[in-house]
Enzyme design. Structure first.
Site, PDB file in Angstrom:
ATOM      1  N   ASP A 104       6.720  -0.330   0.458  1.00 45.51           N
ATOM      2  CA  ASP A 104       7.584  -0.112  -0.712  1.00 45.51           C
ATOM      3  C   ASP A 104       8.748   0.835  -0.461  1.00 45.51           C
ATOM      4  OD1 ASP A 104       4.748   1.755  -2.001  1.00 45.51           O
ATOM      5  OD2 ASP A 104       6.405   2.523  -0.795  1.00 45.51           O
ATOM      6  N   HIS A 124       3.146  -2.158   8.351  1.00 48.55           N
ATOM      7  CA  HIS A 124       3.110  -3.509   7.781  1.00 48.55           C
ATOM      8  C   HIS A 124       4.471  -4.000   7.330  1.00 48.55           C
ATOM      9  CE1 HIS A 124      -1.413  -2.694   6.789  1.00 48.55           C
ATOM     10  NE2 HIS A 124      -1.203  -2.973   8.072  1.00 48.55           N
ATOM     11  N   CYS A 128      16.076 -18.026  13.110  1.00 54.62           N
ATOM     12  CA  CYS A 128      16.962 -17.346  14.075  1.00 54.62           C
ATOM     13  C   CYS A 128      16.718 -15.850  13.982  1.00 54.62           C
ATOM     14  CB  CYS A 128      18.428 -17.692  13.765  1.00 54.62           C
ATOM     15  SG  CYS A 128      19.079 -16.891  12.279  1.00 54.62           S
ATOM     16  N   GLY A 182      -5.089   7.652   0.111  1.00 59.00           N
ATOM     17  CA  GLY A 182      -4.858   6.492  -0.758  1.00 59.00           C
ATOM     18  C   GLY A 182      -5.048   5.159  -0.079  1.00 59.00           C
ATOM     19  N   THR A 183      -6.055   5.080   0.804  1.00 58.53           N
ATOM     20  CA  THR A 183      -6.336   3.783   1.414  1.00 58.53           C
ATOM     21  C   THR A 183      -7.821   3.498   1.363  1.00 58.53           C
ATOM     22  OG1 THR A 183      -6.096   2.395   3.399  1.00 58.53           O
ATOM     23  CG2 THR A 183      -6.469   4.751   3.764  1.00 58.53           C
ATOM     24  N   SER A 184      -8.141   2.213   1.158  1.00 59.15           N
ATOM     25  CA  SER A 184      -9.555   1.810   1.121  1.00 59.15           C
ATOM     26  C   SER A 184     -10.109   1.662   2.531  1.00 59.15           C
ATOM     27  CB  SER A 184      -9.669   0.474   0.379  1.00 59.15           C
ATOM     28  OG  SER A 184      -8.894  -0.515   1.068  1.00 59.15           O
ATOM     29  N   GLN A 190       0.831   2.113   5.537  1.00 56.94           N
ATOM     30  CA  GLN A 190       0.544   0.688   5.386  1.00 56.94           C
ATOM     31  C   GLN A 190       1.419   0.104   4.274  1.00 56.94           C
ATOM     32  OE1 GLN A 190      -4.036  -0.032   5.683  1.00 56.94           O
ATOM     33  NE2 GLN A 190      -3.720   2.035   4.864  1.00 56.94           N
ATOM     34  N   CYS A 227      18.630 -19.009   5.137  1.00 57.60           N
ATOM     35  CA  CYS A 227      19.530 -18.270   6.037  1.00 57.60           C
ATOM     36  C   CYS A 227      20.935 -18.875   5.985  1.00 57.60           C
ATOM     37  CB  CYS A 227      18.953 -18.368   7.450  1.00 57.60           C
ATOM     38  SG  CYS A 227      19.970 -17.598   8.717  1.00 57.60           S
TER      39      CYS A 227
HETATM   40  C1  BV8 Z   1      -4.160  -8.369  12.992  1.00 53.54           C
HETATM   41  C2  BV8 Z   1       1.270  -7.153   3.987  1.00 53.54           C
HETATM   42  C3  BV8 Z   1      -4.296  -9.077  15.223  1.00 53.54           C
HETATM   43  C4  BV8 Z   1       2.481  -6.616   3.414  1.00 53.54           C
HETATM   44  C5  BV8 Z   1      -0.821  -6.258   4.600  1.00 53.54           C
HETATM   45  C6  BV8 Z   1      -9.458 -12.930  10.874  1.00 53.54           C
HETATM   46  C7  BV8 Z   1      -8.328 -13.391  11.540  1.00 53.54           C
HETATM   47  C8  BV8 Z   1      -7.299 -12.538  11.880  1.00 53.54           C
HETATM   48  C9  BV8 Z   1      -7.373 -11.203  11.562  1.00 53.54           C
HETATM   49  C10 BV8 Z   1      -8.490 -10.779  10.895  1.00 53.54           C
HETATM   50  C11 BV8 Z   1      -9.535 -11.592  10.543  1.00 53.54           C
HETATM   51  N1  BV8 Z   1     -10.485 -10.865   9.900  1.00 53.54           N
HETATM   52  C12 BV8 Z   1     -10.068  -9.584   9.816  1.00 53.54           C
HETATM   53  C13 BV8 Z   1      -8.887  -9.519  10.425  1.00 53.54           C
HETATM   54  C14 BV8 Z   1      -8.063  -8.375  10.570  1.00 53.54           C
HETATM   55  C15 BV8 Z   1      -7.161  -8.338   9.338  1.00 53.54           C
HETATM   56  C16 BV8 Z   1      -7.867  -7.512   8.293  1.00 53.54           C
HETATM   57  O1  BV8 Z   1      -7.989  -6.326   8.459  1.00 53.54           O
HETATM   58  N2  BV8 Z   1      -8.356  -8.167   7.223  1.00 53.54           N
HETATM   59  C17 BV8 Z   1      -9.048  -7.423   6.179  1.00 53.54           C
HETATM   60  C18 BV8 Z   1      -8.788  -8.087   4.830  1.00 53.54           C
HETATM   61  C19 BV8 Z   1     -10.513  -7.400   6.526  1.00 53.54           C
HETATM   62  N3  BV8 Z   1      -5.956  -7.691   9.788  1.00 53.54           N
HETATM   63  C20 BV8 Z   1      -4.911  -8.428  10.150  1.00 53.54           C
HETATM   64  O2  BV8 Z   1      -4.840  -9.630  10.058  1.00 53.54           O
HETATM   65  C21 BV8 Z   1      -3.771  -7.613  10.774  1.00 53.54           C
HETATM   66  N4  BV8 Z   1      -3.336  -8.236  11.958  1.00 53.54           N
HETATM   67  O3  BV8 Z   1      -5.338  -8.072  12.964  1.00 53.54           O
HETATM   68  O4  BV8 Z   1      -3.506  -8.887  14.082  1.00 53.54           O
HETATM   69  C22 BV8 Z   1      -4.790 -10.464  15.141  1.00 53.54           C
HETATM   70  C23 BV8 Z   1      -3.881 -11.505  15.035  1.00 53.54           C
HETATM   71  C24 BV8 Z   1      -4.377 -12.798  14.997  1.00 53.54           C
HETATM   72  C25 BV8 Z   1      -5.754 -13.014  15.058  1.00 53.54           C
HETATM   73  C26 BV8 Z   1      -6.647 -11.926  15.135  1.00 53.54           C
HETATM   74  C27 BV8 Z   1      -6.166 -10.647  15.161  1.00 53.54           C
HETATM   75  C28 BV8 Z   1      -2.588  -7.557   9.814  1.00 53.54           C
HETATM   76  C29 BV8 Z   1      -2.929  -6.627   8.676  1.00 53.54           C
HETATM   77  C30 BV8 Z   1      -1.705  -6.442   7.775  1.00 53.54           C
HETATM   78  C31 BV8 Z   1      -1.899  -7.262   6.541  1.00 53.54           C
HETATM   79  N5  BV8 Z   1      -0.781  -7.051   5.632  1.00 53.54           N
HETATM   80  N6  BV8 Z   1       0.190  -6.192   3.803  1.00 53.54           N
HETATM   81  C32 BV8 Z   1       2.304  -6.557   1.946  1.00 53.54           C
HETATM   82  O5  BV8 Z   1       2.511  -7.603   1.293  1.00 53.54           O
HETATM   83  O6  BV8 Z   1       1.933  -5.474   1.482  1.00 53.54           O
HETATM   84  S1  BV8 Z   1      -2.151  -5.265   4.315  1.00 53.54           S
HETATM   85  C33 BV8 Z   1      -2.288  -4.793   2.689  1.00 53.54           C
HETATM   86  O7  BV8 Z   1      -3.479  -3.996   2.662  1.00 53.54           O
HETATM   87  C34 BV8 Z   1      -1.223  -3.854   2.170  1.00 53.54           C
HETATM   88  O8  BV8 Z   1      -0.211  -3.572   3.103  1.00 53.54           O
HETATM   89  C35 BV8 Z   1      -2.009  -2.565   1.886  1.00 53.54           C
HETATM   90  O9  BV8 Z   1      -1.264  -1.451   2.083  1.00 53.54           O
HETATM   91  C36 BV8 Z   1      -3.059  -2.698   2.910  1.00 53.54           C
HETATM   92  C37 BV8 Z   1      -4.213  -1.810   2.920  1.00 53.54           C
HETATM   93  O10 BV8 Z   1      -4.697  -1.675   1.625  1.00 53.54           O
HETATM   94  P1  BV8 Z   1      -4.679  -0.190   1.008  1.00 53.54           P
HETATM   95  O11 BV8 Z   1      -3.334   0.397   1.246  1.00 53.54           O
HETATM   96  O12 BV8 Z   1      -5.841   0.552   1.533  1.00 53.54           O
HETATM   97  O13 BV8 Z   1      -4.788  -0.490  -0.524  1.00 53.54           O
HETATM   98  P2  BV8 Z   1      -6.134  -0.786  -1.352  1.00 53.54           P
HETATM   99  O14 BV8 Z   1      -5.733  -1.316  -2.678  1.00 53.54           O
HETATM  100  O15 BV8 Z   1      -7.082  -1.558  -0.496  1.00 53.54           O
HETATM  101  O16 BV8 Z   1      -6.783   0.656  -1.554  1.00 53.54           O
HETATM  102  C38 BV8 Z   1      -6.114   1.583  -2.381  1.00 53.54           C
HETATM  103  C39 BV8 Z   1      -6.885   2.869  -2.268  1.00 53.54           C
HETATM  104  O17 BV8 Z   1      -6.187   3.855  -3.002  1.00 53.54           O
HETATM  105  C40 BV8 Z   1      -8.289   2.795  -2.841  1.00 53.54           C
HETATM  106  O18 BV8 Z   1      -9.187   3.420  -1.946  1.00 53.54           O
HETATM  107  C41 BV8 Z   1      -8.194   3.610  -4.142  1.00 53.54           C
HETATM  108  O19 BV8 Z   1      -9.396   4.308  -4.406  1.00 53.54           O
HETATM  109  C42 BV8 Z   1      -7.107   4.577  -3.792  1.00 53.54           C
HETATM  110  N7  BV8 Z   1      -6.351   5.104  -4.922  1.00 53.54           N
HETATM  111  C43 BV8 Z   1      -6.105   4.531  -6.124  1.00 53.54           C
HETATM  112  N8  BV8 Z   1      -5.352   5.372  -6.873  1.00 53.54           N
HETATM  113  C44 BV8 Z   1      -5.104   6.465  -6.105  1.00 53.54           C
HETATM  114  C45 BV8 Z   1      -5.736   6.298  -4.866  1.00 53.54           C
HETATM  115  N9  BV8 Z   1      -5.682   7.202  -3.886  1.00 53.54           N
HETATM  116  C46 BV8 Z   1      -4.985   8.335  -4.134  1.00 53.54           C
HETATM  117  N10 BV8 Z   1      -4.343   8.566  -5.298  1.00 53.54           N
HETATM  118  C47 BV8 Z   1      -4.387   7.667  -6.301  1.00 53.54           C
HETATM  119  N11 BV8 Z   1      -3.747   7.912  -7.474  1.00 53.54           N
HETATM  120 ZN    ZN Z   2      18.629 -18.163  10.498  1.00 57.26          ZN
END
Ligand code: BV8
Ligand code: ZN
Length: 261
Positions: free
Chosen positions: A119, A134, A145, A202-204, A116, A162
């Site tokens: 980077d 993502h 374009c 490493g994902t929530s 996900q 662009c």
């Molecule tokens: C989609 C962008 C179909 C790039 C990201 C209403 C309307 C439309 C859609 C939705 C809606 N309601 C819900 C949805 C679905 C929505 C969604 O899931 N929302 C969530 C907030 C509920 N999803 C979407 O919209 C997706 N598209 O559904 O399309 C559609 C289309 C139209 C209409 C309907 C449906 C698109 C999802 C992509 C979003 N873009 N990133 C960027 O800028 O990064 S997602 C973003 O969250 C990041 O990419 C990130 O990677 C990702 C997930 O988060 P995590 O990686 O899990 O990170 P987080 O901080 O949450 O957790 C970190 C974890 O690590 C923790 O558990 C922590 O304990 C742990 N940790 C900490 N330290 C360590 C560790 N683990 C190991 N070692 C350590 N040292």
């Molecule tokens: Zn262009």
């Protein structure tokens, strides 16, 4: 940084996880921001739901970009700048070792790394095949374009346009409410449905459809291993939890696996 790990539980859990990997022929891995946390990069929900001080809807949706492209670019340029000094950590390198162990060649389907993260640190560590669900902070694309380019982590202007058509450029990442790249998603879903061991690192497990891969793996009868210092939405859905930072746990797991034979 992390609660003390109960070494007895962890020790037996690591043995169990190594056993599962030893018996697996096809492995898939889903990584999230936690894997890059040990490279100094902020996680997505670390600071109580604010992402680098911003709300999702203000910086990571198409409407946010339409409303205030300068704010969105400030957010992404800051994350690109952070990547200029970020280096892969031992967790990234352990995943390269797993790929080397399972995949005779990158696309033989024996090892699939699904991320996900945007980077590029998996590739920087040497992972040969990475499914970026993502998108990537390295790439930008035009809103008017077909122009798309890998611009690394170089500094971009405050509001890049662009050169071909003059329209606004945007980060080539998947914002909320946007569809994931179809081919990448299909490959990830297929690999997950066919794997015998699924690592969730490493994902929530909050963001869909990525988090849905965990259920796909479980429904396919795969052994699910979660690596995270904390319990997550995925933890409640069963599988084996290795509680600790991925930069520590993944190398330990790879070591157990190679000790196994
Ligand atoms: C989609 C962008 C179909 C790039 C990201 C209403 C309307 C439309 C859609 C939705 C809606 N309601 C819900 C949805 C679905 C929505 C969604 O899931 N929302 C969530 C907030 C509920 N999803 C979407 O919209 C997706 N598209 O559904 O399309 C559609 C289309 C139209 C209409 C309907 C449906 C698109 C999802 C992509 C979003 N873009 N990133 C960027 O800028 O990064 S997602 C973003 O969250 C990041 O990419 C990130 O990677 C990702 C997930 O988060 P995590 O990686 O899990 O990170 P987080 O901080 O949450 O957790 C970190 C974890 O690590 C923790 O558990 C922590 O304990 C742990 N940790 C900490 N330290 C360590 C560790 N683990 C190991 N070692 C350590 N040292
Ligand atoms: Zn262009």
């Amino acid at each position: 940084m992390h609660p003390p790990i109960d070494t007895d539980d962890l020790d037996s859990a690591l043995d169990q996880a190594a056993e599962w990997l030893w018996n697996a022929r096809r492995v898939a891995v889903l990584t999230g921001a936690g894997v890059s946390a040990e490279s100094g990069l902020a996680t997505f929900r670390g600071a109580g739901g604010l992402w680098e001080g911003h709300r999702i809807e203000d910086v990571a949706t198409p409407s946010a970009f339409r409303r205030n492209p300068t704010l969105v670019w400030r957010f992404y340029n800051a994350r690109r700048a952070a990547l200029r000094t970020a280096q892969p950590n031992p967790g990234h390198r352990a995943l390269v070792a797993l790929e080397d162990r399972f995949a005779r060649e990158p696309s033989d389907g024996q090892f699939t790394l699904i991320t996900q993260n945007v980077d590029g640190l998996h590739q920087a560590a040497g992972s040969r095949r990475v499914l970026e669900l993502h998108g990537s902070l390295r790439r930008i694309r035009c809103t008017g374009c077909a122009y798309k380019a890998d611009r690394g982590y170089e500094e971009l202007t405050e509001l890049p346009h662009c050169e071909t058509c003059g329209e606004l450029l945007r980060p080539d990442v998947v914002w909320f409410e946007e569809m994931l790249p179809a081919e990448t998603w299909n490959e990830a879903a297929k690999a997950t449905a066919g794997c015998q061991c699924f690592l969730v690192v490493g994902t929530s497990a909050v963001v869909y459809p990525a988090a849905g891969l965990i259920d796909t793996a479980r429904d396919a009868g795969a052994c699910v291993i979660e690596i995270n210092p904390e319990a997550t939405f995925a933890s409640r859905r069963g599988g084996l939890g290795l509680r600790g930072p991925s930069g520590v746990i993944l190398p330990q797991l790879v070591q157990r696996l190679s000790n196994h034979g």
